[in-house]
Design a protein around this motif. Sequence first.
Motif, PDB file in Angstrom:
ATOM      1  N   GLU A  21     -52.968  -7.103  19.270  1.00 33.51           N
ATOM      2  CA  GLU A  21     -52.131  -6.001  18.786  1.00 33.51           C
ATOM      3  C   GLU A  21     -51.794  -5.009  19.892  1.00 33.51           C
ATOM      4  OE1 GLU A  21     -52.680  -2.443  15.490  1.00 33.51           O
ATOM      5  OE2 GLU A  21     -53.575  -4.403  15.087  1.00 33.51           O
ATOM      6  N   THR A  22     -52.760  -4.786  20.798  1.00 36.26           N
ATOM      7  CA  THR A  22     -52.579  -3.786  21.849  1.00 36.26           C
ATOM      8  C   THR A  22     -52.128  -4.380  23.183  1.00 36.26           C
ATOM      9  OG1 THR A  22     -54.942  -3.952  22.413  1.00 36.26           O
ATOM     10  CG2 THR A  22     -54.289  -2.227  20.854  1.00 36.26           C
ATOM     11  N   GLY A  23     -52.121  -5.704  23.284  1.00 31.21           N
ATOM     12  CA  GLY A  23     -51.722  -6.342  24.536  1.00 31.21           C
ATOM     13  C   GLY A  23     -52.797  -6.331  25.601  1.00 31.21           C
ATOM     14  N   ILE A  24     -54.049  -6.091  25.204  1.00 33.79           N
ATOM     15  CA  ILE A  24     -55.172  -6.114  26.148  1.00 33.79           C
ATOM     16  C   ILE A  24     -55.743  -7.533  26.159  1.00 33.79           C
ATOM     17  CG2 ILE A  24     -57.429  -5.146  26.735  1.00 33.79           C
ATOM     18  CD1 ILE A  24     -55.201  -3.091  26.859  1.00 33.79           C
TER      19      ILE A  24
ATOM     20  N   ALA B 231     -64.924  -2.924  30.021  1.00 31.87           N
ATOM     21  CA  ALA B 231     -63.869  -1.921  29.818  1.00 31.87           C
ATOM     22  C   ALA B 231     -62.891  -2.328  28.726  1.00 31.87           C
ATOM     23  CB  ALA B 231     -63.112  -1.694  31.129  1.00 31.87           C
ATOM     24  N   MET B 232     -63.027  -3.544  28.213  1.00 31.02           N
ATOM     25  CA  MET B 232     -62.031  -4.043  27.257  1.00 31.02           C
ATOM     26  C   MET B 232     -61.972  -3.191  25.988  1.00 31.02           C
ATOM     27  SD  MET B 232     -61.809  -7.769  25.378  1.00 31.02           S
ATOM     28  CE  MET B 232     -63.385  -7.483  24.531  1.00 31.02           C
ATOM     29  N   ILE B 233     -63.116  -2.944  25.363  1.00 33.84           N
ATOM     30  CA  ILE B 233     -63.115  -2.216  24.087  1.00 33.84           C
ATOM     31  C   ILE B 233     -62.625  -0.781  24.250  1.00 33.84           C
ATOM     32  CG2 ILE B 233     -64.573  -1.339  22.223  1.00 33.84           C
ATOM     33  CD1 ILE B 233     -66.137  -3.933  22.343  1.00 33.84           C
ATOM     34  N   PRO B 234     -63.102  -0.008  25.250  1.00 38.65           N
ATOM     35  CA  PRO B 234     -62.528   1.330  25.437  1.00 38.65           C
ATOM     36  C   PRO B 234     -61.023   1.311  25.671  1.00 38.65           C
ATOM     37  CG  PRO B 234     -64.582   1.138  26.651  1.00 38.65           C
ATOM     38  CD  PRO B 234     -64.261  -0.229  26.137  1.00 38.65           C
ATOM     39  N   ARG B 235     -60.525   0.299  26.374  1.00 44.32           N
ATOM     40  CA  ARG B 235     -59.081   0.205  26.616  1.00 44.32           C
ATOM     41  C   ARG B 235     -58.343  -0.073  25.307  1.00 44.32           C
ATOM     42  NH1 ARG B 235     -57.500  -3.985  30.848  1.00 44.32           N
ATOM     43  NH2 ARG B 235     -55.481  -2.924  30.637  1.00 44.32           N
ATOM     44  N   VAL B 236     -58.913  -0.943  24.479  1.00 44.63           N
ATOM     45  CA  VAL B 236     -58.305  -1.234  23.176  1.00 44.63           C
ATOM     46  C   VAL B 236     -58.241   0.036  22.331  1.00 44.63           C
ATOM     47  CG1 VAL B 236     -58.668  -2.422  20.977  1.00 44.63           C
ATOM     48  CG2 VAL B 236     -58.888  -3.687  23.118  1.00 44.63           C
TER      49      VAL B 236
ATOM     50  N   ALA C 160     -58.269   3.147  23.302  1.00 46.01           N
ATOM     51  CA  ALA C 160     -57.307   4.089  23.868  1.00 46.01           C
ATOM     52  C   ALA C 160     -55.888   3.738  23.425  1.00 46.01           C
ATOM     53  CB  ALA C 160     -57.408   4.088  25.396  1.00 46.01           C
ATOM     54  N   LYS C 161     -55.590   2.465  23.441  1.00 43.50           N
ATOM     55  CA  LYS C 161     -54.266   2.021  22.996  1.00 43.50           C
ATOM     56  C   LYS C 161     -54.042   2.356  21.520  1.00 43.50           C
ATOM     57  CE  LYS C 161     -51.831  -0.420  26.131  1.00 43.50           C
ATOM     58  NZ  LYS C 161     -50.363  -0.362  26.325  1.00 43.50           N
ATOM     59  N   LEU C 162     -55.073   2.116  20.698  1.00 45.69           N
ATOM     60  CA  LEU C 162     -54.945   2.403  19.271  1.00 45.69           C
ATOM     61  C   LEU C 162     -54.735   3.889  19.016  1.00 45.69           C
ATOM     62  CD1 LEU C 162     -57.692   0.056  17.751  1.00 45.69           C
ATOM     63  CD2 LEU C 162     -55.222  -0.339  17.877  1.00 45.69           C
ATOM     64  N   LEU C 163     -55.275   4.727  19.909  1.00 46.54           N
ATOM     65  CA  LEU C 163     -55.126   6.174  19.776  1.00 46.54           C
ATOM     66  C   LEU C 163     -53.845   6.688  20.420  1.00 46.54           C
ATOM     67  CD1 LEU C 163     -58.819   7.244  20.447  1.00 46.54           C
ATOM     68  CD2 LEU C 163     -57.591   7.455  18.279  1.00 46.54           C
ATOM     69  N   GLY C 164     -53.100   5.773  21.057  1.00 46.78           N
ATOM     70  CA  GLY C 164     -51.826   6.153  21.644  1.00 46.78           C
ATOM     71  C   GLY C 164     -51.913   6.731  23.035  1.00 46.78           C
ATOM     72  N   VAL C 165     -53.013   6.463  23.746  1.00 49.36           N
ATOM     73  CA  VAL C 165     -53.172   6.976  25.105  1.00 49.36           C
ATOM     74  C   VAL C 165     -52.509   6.008  26.074  1.00 49.36           C
ATOM     75  CG1 VAL C 165     -54.804   7.695  26.873  1.00 49.36           C
ATOM     76  CG2 VAL C 165     -55.314   8.111  24.468  1.00 49.36           C
ATOM     77  N   ARG C 166     -51.569   6.490  26.826  1.00 44.48           N
ATOM     78  CA  ARG C 166     -50.771   5.607  27.683  1.00 44.48           C
ATOM     79  C   ARG C 166     -51.580   5.009  28.825  1.00 44.48           C
ATOM     80  NH1 ARG C 166     -47.537   9.924  26.714  1.00 44.48           N
ATOM     81  NH2 ARG C 166     -47.999  10.848  28.738  1.00 44.48           N
TER      82      ARG C 166
ATOM     83  N   THR D 258     -54.473   3.887  28.856  1.00 45.99           N
ATOM     84  CA  THR D 258     -55.487   2.930  28.376  1.00 45.99           C
ATOM     85  C   THR D 258     -56.869   3.262  28.931  1.00 45.99           C
ATOM     86  OG1 THR D 258     -55.147   1.274  30.151  1.00 45.99           O
ATOM     87  CG2 THR D 258     -53.769   1.089  28.171  1.00 45.99           C
ATOM     88  N   ASP D 259     -57.198   4.533  28.919  1.00 46.81           N
ATOM     89  CA  ASP D 259     -58.490   4.976  29.440  1.00 46.81           C
ATOM     90  C   ASP D 259     -58.979   6.116  28.565  1.00 46.81           C
ATOM     91  OD1 ASP D 259     -60.681   5.818  30.830  1.00 46.81           O
ATOM     92  OD2 ASP D 259     -59.606   6.385  32.643  1.00 46.81           O
TER      93      ASP D 259
END
Length: 456
Positions: free
Chosen positions: A257-260, A268-273, A275-281, A283-284
């Motif tokens: 869904e997030t393209g990760i 770092a995969m889950i935090p990046r996911v 961040a994407k779900l929260l709309g942070v550009r 991904t951090d």
Amino acid sequence: MRYETIQELMDKAREAEGKTFGEIDTTGRIKNVRSKGALGHVIEESHFGYPINSDARPDFEELGIELKVTPFKKNKNGTYSSKERLVLNMIDYHNEHEYSFETSSFLSKATSMLIMLYQYEPNIPIDDYRIYKAFLNEFSEEDLDVMRQDWETIVAKIKRGEAHLISEADTMYLSACTKGANGSVVRSQPFSEQPAKPRAFSLKSSYMSGLVRQYLTPELMESIASHGELKEMSLEQLLEERLSPHYGKTLLDLCEETGIPYNPGNKAMIPRVMAKLLGVRKTDLSSIEEFAKANIKFKTIAREPDGNLREHMSFGKVDFEALSREAWEESDLYDTFAEQKYLFLIFRYDEKYVSKQKRIPRFEGIRLWNMPLETIDGEVKSMWLETQAVVRAGVQLTPMKRGVKNNLPGAKFNRVAHVRSKAADGQDKVRLPDGQWITKQSFWLDKSYIRQILDA
């Protein structure tokens, strides 16, 4: 000297930029300074020309502005952060609960602050510390919304007769830090016979780090809250609102869904996911303004189908040299739990564990958590003191068929916290104060304790 306008005051303040305290001092006071807190006196007396006093009114009363001189430091990665929290004013347990946030002692002290930043460097004389930046700080509406919730959290504990249970980790930006060199000093509180430690309102060091970076090396921080949202709900409620539509989805689904890229070996995969779900550009998660200012750390938890956890949770390596000489309230472990909040990202497996079986967990939910003060000063402190006693007496290392056994407090010590190995292999060792070598050790929270938190 009296300053008639804010512009006149700021012009004078900026004259100090680039100067050392030794260059600013005109009275010789710097030669007798033994603590960094006294550096503000040099600025008050020699730069602004007014006598040192302990008056509760603003330093520049005619302008309603308080002066704060505070240190920052340069980190190993080249970034800047605050050296410490910014202490404001003592909390009067008997009076604070009678105010509103708008009339609180905190806001009357901190509405407008002239902040002067100097760089802390451990290996140079204190009179060579240099002022780098002077600026007028006035809180944004968004930050005040969070601080209002923080103030209400602190006052609610006072009203419940729980001033003795206040912890810095209870709140986001505004905290109630312990004040006083003698830890045995206590004060009365109005709704309980139990005495409480004296505390002061302060801005967390994580919040101050945001200010430091804003004025020294402006960084683009992303807010997940739109204007006014944190006035209507807490940060945890906002996170729940944003993430709950994704509960029940597998981690593979979330990656798609997030393209990760899905890679279970990438921490770092889950935090990046998320961040994407929260709309942070970026991904951090660390680039989220609210998280950075509130000192929120992230922990991913994987639960078995029955709710149990397969692993304990680590919280930092043991520095045996520091531990052998520190007092409890000066230790890194105390700071970890007394000041930080944790965002647990909770996943659950559908199938039971089978060796080498590749399972994909489902996103179950979140939990914003901080450790209660009674647990910090109870089970965690007792584990730390036992560790210190063992280290001071000399750790007993007993060779076994598989590895080396030690007598540090293990998982059965108190069912809350313990010490155990966290090393790359048996050769990944550190030196103990008595000269022995031991595999690197970490502090851990027991998996049964973590389950209690999640099930509460």
